[in-house]
Design a protein around this motif. Structure first.
Motif, PDB file in Angstrom:
ATOM      1  N   LYS A 384       0.809  -1.238   0.000  1.00 13.02           N
ATOM      2  CA  LYS A 384       0.000   0.000   0.000  1.00 13.02           C
ATOM      3  C   LYS A 384       0.838   1.283   0.000  1.00 13.02           C
ATOM      4  CE  LYS A 384      -4.211  -1.664  -0.040  1.00 13.02           C
ATOM      5  NZ  LYS A 384      -5.130  -1.410  -1.173  1.00 13.02           N
ATOM      6  N   THR A 385       2.164   1.144   0.017  1.00 10.24           N
ATOM      7  CA  THR A 385       3.012   2.343  -0.083  1.00 10.24           C
ATOM      8  C   THR A 385       2.831   2.989  -1.455  1.00 10.24           C
ATOM      9  OG1 THR A 385       4.666   1.385   1.393  1.00 10.24           O
ATOM     10  CG2 THR A 385       5.388   3.194  -0.024  1.00 10.24           C
ATOM     11  N   TRP A 386       2.708   4.321  -1.482  1.00  8.97           N
ATOM     12  CA  TRP A 386       2.657   5.048  -2.755  1.00  8.97           C
ATOM     13  C   TRP A 386       4.090   5.181  -3.277  1.00  8.97           C
ATOM     14  CZ3 TRP A 386      -1.280   9.578  -3.374  1.00  8.97           C
ATOM     15  CH2 TRP A 386      -2.550   9.163  -2.931  1.00  8.97           C
ATOM     16  N   ILE A 387       4.234   5.063  -4.597  1.00  7.97           N
ATOM     17  CA  ILE A 387       5.553   5.138  -5.221  1.00  7.97           C
ATOM     18  C   ILE A 387       5.559   6.256  -6.259  1.00  7.97           C
ATOM     19  CG2 ILE A 387       7.322   3.896  -6.516  1.00  7.97           C
ATOM     20  CD1 ILE A 387       6.009   1.284  -5.507  1.00  7.97           C
ATOM     21  N   HIS A 388       6.384   7.258  -6.030  1.00 10.78           N
ATOM     22  CA  HIS A 388       6.573   8.341  -6.999  1.00 10.78           C
ATOM     23  C   HIS A 388       7.864   8.090  -7.778  1.00 10.78           C
ATOM     24  CE1 HIS A 388       3.410  11.266  -6.032  1.00 10.78           C
ATOM     25  NE2 HIS A 388       3.544  10.887  -4.775  1.00 10.78           N
ATOM     26  N   VAL A 389       7.787   8.212  -9.089  1.00 12.80           N
ATOM     27  CA  VAL A 389       8.975   8.116  -9.941  1.00 12.80           C
ATOM     28  C   VAL A 389       9.308   9.512 -10.437  1.00 12.80           C
ATOM     29  CG1 VAL A 389       9.924   7.175 -12.075  1.00 12.80           C
ATOM     30  CG2 VAL A 389       8.475   5.742 -10.618  1.00 12.80           C
ATOM     31  N   ASN A 390      10.471  10.018 -10.023  1.00 15.14           N
ATOM     32  CA  ASN A 390      10.867  11.394 -10.341  1.00 15.14           C
ATOM     33  C   ASN A 390      11.706  11.415 -11.618  1.00 15.14           C
ATOM     34  OD1 ASN A 390      11.551  14.073 -10.383  1.00 15.14           O
ATOM     35  ND2 ASN A 390      12.268  14.156  -8.273  1.00 15.14           N
ATOM     36  N   ILE A 391      11.026  11.585 -12.742  1.00 20.07           N
ATOM     37  CA  ILE A 391      11.710  11.641 -14.036  1.00 20.07           C
ATOM     38  C   ILE A 391      12.637  12.849 -14.107  1.00 20.07           C
ATOM     39  CG2 ILE A 391      11.383  11.761 -16.540  1.00 20.07           C
ATOM     40  CD1 ILE A 391      10.484   9.133 -15.264  1.00 20.07           C
ATOM     41  N   TRP A 392      12.209  13.955 -13.523  1.00 19.93           N
ATOM     42  CA  TRP A 392      13.026  15.169 -13.507  1.00 19.93           C
ATOM     43  C   TRP A 392      14.407  14.890 -12.914  1.00 19.93           C
ATOM     44  CZ3 TRP A 392      12.327  20.270 -15.082  1.00 19.93           C
ATOM     45  CH2 TRP A 392      13.250  21.192 -14.597  1.00 19.93           C
ATOM     46  N   ALA A 393      14.429  14.147 -11.806  1.00 19.23           N
ATOM     47  CA  ALA A 393      15.686  13.852 -11.132  1.00 19.23           C
ATOM     48  C   ALA A 393      16.611  13.016 -12.011  1.00 19.23           C
ATOM     49  CB  ALA A 393      15.407  13.122  -9.814  1.00 19.23           C
ATOM     50  N   ILE A 394      16.040  12.055 -12.734  1.00 20.08           N
ATOM     51  CA  ILE A 394      16.850  11.214 -13.629  1.00 20.08           C
ATOM     52  C   ILE A 394      17.457  12.059 -14.743  1.00 20.08           C
ATOM     53  CG2 ILE A 394      16.774   9.317 -15.293  1.00 20.08           C
ATOM     54  CD1 ILE A 394      14.490   8.127 -13.635  1.00 20.08           C
ATOM     55  N   HIS A 395      16.632  12.902 -15.348  1.00 21.97           N
ATOM     56  CA  HIS A 395      17.064  13.676 -16.514  1.00 21.97           C
ATOM     57  C   HIS A 395      18.036  14.801 -16.159  1.00 21.97           C
ATOM     58  CE1 HIS A 395      13.447  12.424 -19.261  1.00 21.97           C
ATOM     59  NE2 HIS A 395      14.052  11.403 -18.679  1.00 21.97           N
ATOM     60  N   ARG A 396      18.045  15.218 -14.900  1.00 30.21           N
ATOM     61  CA  ARG A 396      18.959  16.292 -14.479  1.00 30.21           C
ATOM     62  C   ARG A 396      20.118  15.782 -13.619  1.00 30.21           C
ATOM     63  NH1 ARG A 396      17.296  21.736 -15.323  1.00 30.21           N
ATOM     64  NH2 ARG A 396      15.649  21.696 -16.900  1.00 30.21           N
TER      65      ARG A 396
END
Length: 496
Positions: A384-396
């Protein structure tokens, strides 16, 4: 004697609770910043959560724990960790948490984007791949794209004689909206119920569904907070505008049975069971929920891609000159530009990839939810943990990209990297089961439009404005638009 039974039972159950709590505290959760009572880490998100999360991840690591009100969340910020989430554990991480306002806008999660992982979701996904977004169907809309791009070109030709700036944000949004209205809804944007409000509705939708809504994190008082902030009323206004447009388009189809080739016609056949959807029967709300995804993703994503490409080109004159030279060399004085030339424009493809990298349109993917207890990156991720994927962080990330703040299309010259979900250094459309299914339809319009803008016109900044004055800041939403509209002056060329 009964008193001793009660005491013994109390001791027994207390022991169970203590053991459970001990086990919980022993979980190896990802590190994260300290939390405030009640709000957790919500106060640290700021106006651009993708940027704030990136800064936090630089301190707390590529997989970071955050608490948003009552919701436990982790944020993945590097290609290696994101690959585990979107590939290794895709099946266990591809469901969606319930989110109040996306649920409202999608007719209680009857769509593809926000619906939880289920048999229904799998059938709709299969239907979109097999019926809606095939290469054959994308090709069938070629004439519509060509006509709408030609209309934009005609407008710009007239503007060249006036030597006044053209608001490209507005014109490219209208172009994208006009194409989607015709190929999906079988109506012209002009004269529709969205004619005067489409830009406000589409961008407002992205702000609402990308918001960190209090209703999702504070079960008791969250809706009251959202009413105070205006988020609730904004959502209702958008829902009513879109619902009226859907009703208008569907009525148009029901009254004219000769309309057979667009996407609404296909969905109505499914409602009548002329085309199967597994064990499911499409209702009108299902149809509208699916249309919600197509309308918003189709219009906003394409328009913002084109706007950002033109922004970074005008901000980088060397790149602009180089990409225009390539386009004009390949087309060679032909007035009739065919989509087939797209494959020959290698440098323009690099320009688009670099735009995706430096400004990912969806900086934070729609949250996922762990369907079972997992171990990712060596850490425990409870069910039930929510998972955010930070594309901004990968690209920068400077460990992934050299000089990440600089616009350098040539960085792709020696790297076989695409944006279709297989390379985890570049994920503008996500990856895995939840990847955007309409990439080819949207990107075909993007390529065709950019070819025409770069081939037929030169572009310059408004009087008194220098390259250094160009604003590159984004506004926040599920899709990030340019904060300050892009206004450029088109110039007659020998190609016009």
């Amino acid at each position: 004697m009964s008193l001793w039974y009660i005491i013994a039972a109390f001791v027994f159950f207390s022991s169970i609770i203590i053991v459970r709590n001990t086990r919980t505290t022993k979980k190896n959760l990802p590190p994260g910043p300290p939390r405030l009572p009640i709000v957790g880490n919500l106060h640290q998100l700021g106006s651009k959560p993708h940027r704030s999360m990136f800064k936090l991840s630089e301190k707390y690591g590529p997989l970071m724990s955050l608490k948003f009100g009552s919701v436990s969340t982790v944020v993945a910020s590097t290609p290696e960790i994101v690959k585990e989430v979107l590939k290794t554990f895709d099946a266990e991480c591809c469901s969606r948490p319930y989110m109040t306002y996306p649920a409202r806008l999608t007719y209680n999660l009857k769509d593809l984007g926000f619906s939880p992982y289920s048999k229904y979701w799998r059938e709709v996904r299969k239907m979109t791949v097999v019926e809606l977004y095939t290469a054959k169907r994308v090709q069938s809309f070629q004439l519509t794209r060509k006509e709408e791009v030609a209309s934009l070109v005609d407008f710009i030709k007239q503007a060249t004689s006036l030597e006044k700036p053209v608001n490209l944000n507005n014109k490219l949004m209208k172009l994208s909206g006009s194409v989607i209205c015709r190929v999906v809804f079988g109506v012209n944007l002009k004269g529709s119920k969205l004619e005067n409000t489409y830009e406000e509705v589409i961008q407002g939708t992205m702000e609402v569904v990308g918001s960190f809504a209090a209703a999702d994190y504070f079960p008791v008082i969250g809706r009251i907070i959202d009413r105070i902030t205006g988020l609730h009323s904004k959502c209702e206004k958008i829902f009513k505008a879109m619902d009226a447009f859907f009703d208008q388009s569907i009525k148009h189809h029901l009254e004219d049975e000769s309309i057979k080739d667009d996407i609404i016609a296909l969905l109505l056949k499914m409602e009548r069971r002329e085309i199967g959807l597994g064990e499911f029967q499409l209702t009108r709300d299902h149809t509208k929920g699916i249309l919600f995804n197509i309308l918003n993703a189709g219009v906003d994503t394409s328009a913002q891609v084109m706007t950002w490409v033109m922004t970074y080109l005008i901000a980088n004159p060397r790149v602009m000159k180089k990409v225009q030279a390539e386009v004009r060399q390949v087309i060679k004085n032909k007035d009739d530009i065919k989509e087939e030339v797209i494959e020959r424009l290698e440098y323009m493809k690099m320009v688009i990839k670099e735009t995706f990298r430096i400004l990912p349109l969806v900086p934070l993917l729609i949250p996922r939810e762990a369907s079972k207890n997992l171990k990712i990156g060596g850490y425990d991720i409870p069910k039930k943990t929510w998972i955010h994927v930070n594309i901004w962080a990968i690209h920068r990330n400077p460990n992934v990209w050299k000089d990440p703040e600089t616009f350098i299309p040539e960085r792709f010259m020696d790297r076989q990297i695409d944006y279709k979900g297989l390379n985890f250094e570049l994920l503008p459309f996500g990856s895995g089961r939840r990847m955007c299914p309409g990439i080819d339809m949207g990107m075909t319009l993007v390529h065709l439009t950019l070819i025409n803008l770069l081939y037929r016109f030169d572009w310059r900044l408004p009087e008194g404005m220098e390259v250094e004055d160009i604003d590159l800041e984004e506004s926040y939403g599920l899709v990030c638009p340019k904060k300050v509209p892009l206004e450029l002056i088109p110039v007659h060329t020998q190609w016009t």
